[in-house]
Motif scaffolding. Sequence first.
Motif, mmCIF file in Angstrom:
data_model
loop_
_atom_site.group_PDB
_atom_site.id
_atom_site.type_symbol
_atom_site.label_atom_id
_atom_site.label_comp_id
_atom_site.label_asym_id
_atom_site.label_seq_id
_atom_site.Cartn_x
_atom_site.Cartn_y
_atom_site.Cartn_z
ATOM 1 N N LYS A 191 -24.200 35.258 -20.441
ATOM 2 C CA LYS A 191 -25.139 34.696 -19.460
ATOM 3 C C LYS A 191 -25.643 35.763 -18.498
ATOM 4 C CE LYS A 191 -23.130 30.074 -19.491
ATOM 5 N NZ LYS A 191 -22.255 29.133 -18.791
ATOM 6 N N ALA A 192 -24.793 36.720 -18.169
ATOM 7 C CA ALA A 192 -25.167 37.761 -17.210
ATOM 8 C C ALA A 192 -26.044 38.847 -17.824
ATOM 9 C CB ALA A 192 -23.909 38.405 -16.616
ATOM 10 N N ALA A 193 -25.946 39.031 -19.137
ATOM 11 C CA ALA A 193 -26.610 40.160 -19.788
ATOM 12 C C ALA A 193 -28.093 39.923 -20.031
ATOM 13 C CB ALA A 193 -25.916 40.474 -21.105
ATOM 14 N N THR A 194 -28.856 40.984 -19.857
ATOM 15 C CA THR A 194 -30.289 40.975 -20.148
ATOM 16 C C THR A 194 -30.521 41.210 -21.631
ATOM 17 O OG1 THR A 194 -30.662 41.933 -17.969
ATOM 18 C CG2 THR A 194 -32.495 42.033 -19.522
ATOM 19 N N THR A 195 -29.732 42.095 -22.212
ATOM 20 C CA THR A 195 -29.828 42.393 -23.641
ATOM 21 C C THR A 195 -28.424 42.402 -24.226
ATOM 22 O OG1 THR A 195 -30.782 43.914 -25.282
ATOM 23 C CG2 THR A 195 -29.758 44.911 -23.342
ATOM 24 N N LYS A 196 -28.323 42.017 -25.502
ATOM 25 C CA LYS A 196 -27.023 41.902 -26.154
ATOM 26 C C LYS A 196 -27.029 42.660 -27.479
ATOM 27 C CE LYS A 196 -27.589 37.900 -23.704
ATOM 28 N NZ LYS A 196 -28.853 37.305 -23.265
ATOM 29 N N LEU A 197 -25.960 43.434 -27.704
ATOM 30 C CA LEU A 197 -25.829 44.207 -28.923
ATOM 31 C C LEU A 197 -24.440 44.010 -29.520
ATOM 32 C CD1 LEU A 197 -27.158 46.183 -26.480
ATOM 33 C CD2 LEU A 197 -27.748 47.507 -28.490
ATOM 34 N N CYS A 198 -24.343 44.199 -30.839
ATOM 35 C CA CYS A 198 -23.050 44.220 -31.505
ATOM 36 C C CYS A 198 -22.898 45.569 -32.181
ATOM 37 C CB CYS A 198 -22.946 43.121 -32.558
ATOM 38 S SG CYS A 198 -22.890 41.456 -31.890
ATOM 39 N N ALA A 199 -21.749 46.200 -31.982
ATOM 40 C CA ALA A 199 -21.453 47.477 -32.611
ATOM 41 C C ALA A 199 -20.774 47.211 -33.951
ATOM 42 C CB ALA A 199 -20.561 48.327 -31.710
ATOM 43 N N ASP A 200 -21.536 47.264 -35.031
ATOM 44 C CA ASP A 200 -21.046 47.090 -36.394
ATOM 45 C C ASP A 200 -20.134 45.874 -36.523
ATOM 46 O OD1 ASP A 200 -20.394 47.425 -39.054
ATOM 47 O OD2 ASP A 200 -19.719 49.475 -38.874
ATOM 48 N N GLY A 201 -18.830 46.047 -36.675
ATOM 49 C CA GLY A 201 -17.905 44.932 -36.847
ATOM 50 C C GLY A 201 -17.819 44.017 -35.652
ATOM 51 N N GLY A 202 -18.400 44.407 -34.531
ATOM 52 C CA GLY A 202 -18.488 43.515 -33.380
ATOM 53 C C GLY A 202 -19.269 42.258 -33.726
ATOM 54 N N ALA A 203 -20.181 42.383 -34.702
ATOM 55 C CA ALA A 203 -20.934 41.208 -35.169
ATOM 56 C C ALA A 203 -19.989 40.198 -35.813
ATOM 57 C CB ALA A 203 -22.020 41.637 -36.154
ATOM 58 N N ASN A 204 -18.971 40.681 -36.530
ATOM 59 C CA ASN A 204 -17.966 39.775 -37.108
ATOM 60 C C ASN A 204 -17.242 39.020 -35.998
ATOM 61 O OD1 ASN A 204 -18.599 41.024 -39.558
ATOM 62 N ND2 ASN A 204 -16.787 42.334 -39.518
ATOM 63 N N ARG A 205 -16.871 39.749 -34.941
ATOM 64 C CA ARG A 205 -16.131 39.148 -33.826
ATOM 65 C C ARG A 205 -16.978 38.076 -33.146
ATOM 66 N NH1 ARG A 205 -10.801 40.802 -34.426
ATOM 67 N NH2 ARG A 205 -10.781 43.011 -34.946
ATOM 68 N N LEU A 206 -18.252 38.382 -32.918
ATOM 69 C CA LEU A 206 -19.146 37.406 -32.295
ATOM 70 C C LEU A 206 -19.294 36.180 -33.187
ATOM 71 C CD1 LEU A 206 -21.197 36.565 -30.093
ATOM 72 C CD2 LEU A 206 -22.941 37.805 -31.414
#
Length: 200
Positions: free
Chosen positions: A40-55
């Motif tokens: 909610k606080a973030a203006t932009t959101k990114l996933c670092a490779d396997g971070g996409a799995n976590r999300l």
Amino acid sequence: MTNITTWTCAELLRGESSKPYALIVVNQPTRKDLLDKAWKAATTKLCADGGANRLYDVDNDKIYLPDIIKGDFDSIREDVRSYYTSRGVKVIQDKDEYSTDLMKCIAEVPEDYSLVLLGGLSGRVDQTVHTMSLLHKLHREVYVLDGESFAWLLREIDHHTMGQTCGILPVGIDSARVKTKWLKWDTDKPVLWTCEIRPL
């Protein structure tokens, strides 16, 4: 007179922002409540490779779509990559062997954005040390939210959102001078600060 900058996690933990934040989800277990607030606080959101799995795995209702997924893609699962690609998420494969997936994501963030790393203080020791090293090297506001811990390069302390336990770590320097006030054991040196997060 010294110019003092206060960095605080209070607005992040309320899911608010008074400035632009970039949230980077790294490939480590994450707490859903911290994800919700930081998102909610973030203006932009990114996933670092396997971070996409976590999300993907923690977002049971599938309500969160990152703006960018970037990395060398040695960790992202194919079903996760296909899911986000089909929903219009920008997916960037970068095989540069001289930068980590986290560094690749940071390169996508404008310089005037503060960084919020979701994860980065647990798991493999080399990755944890890399995260702490980045806190020291980057000349910008960087916060790390990870499980029960919250870390940043110490400037000023926000006592409203911090728990009862803390740690001070000299990182990336030969010697350190730390000054604290009102801790059980005070000291006087500049170092990395970690603390327990109060219940949300």
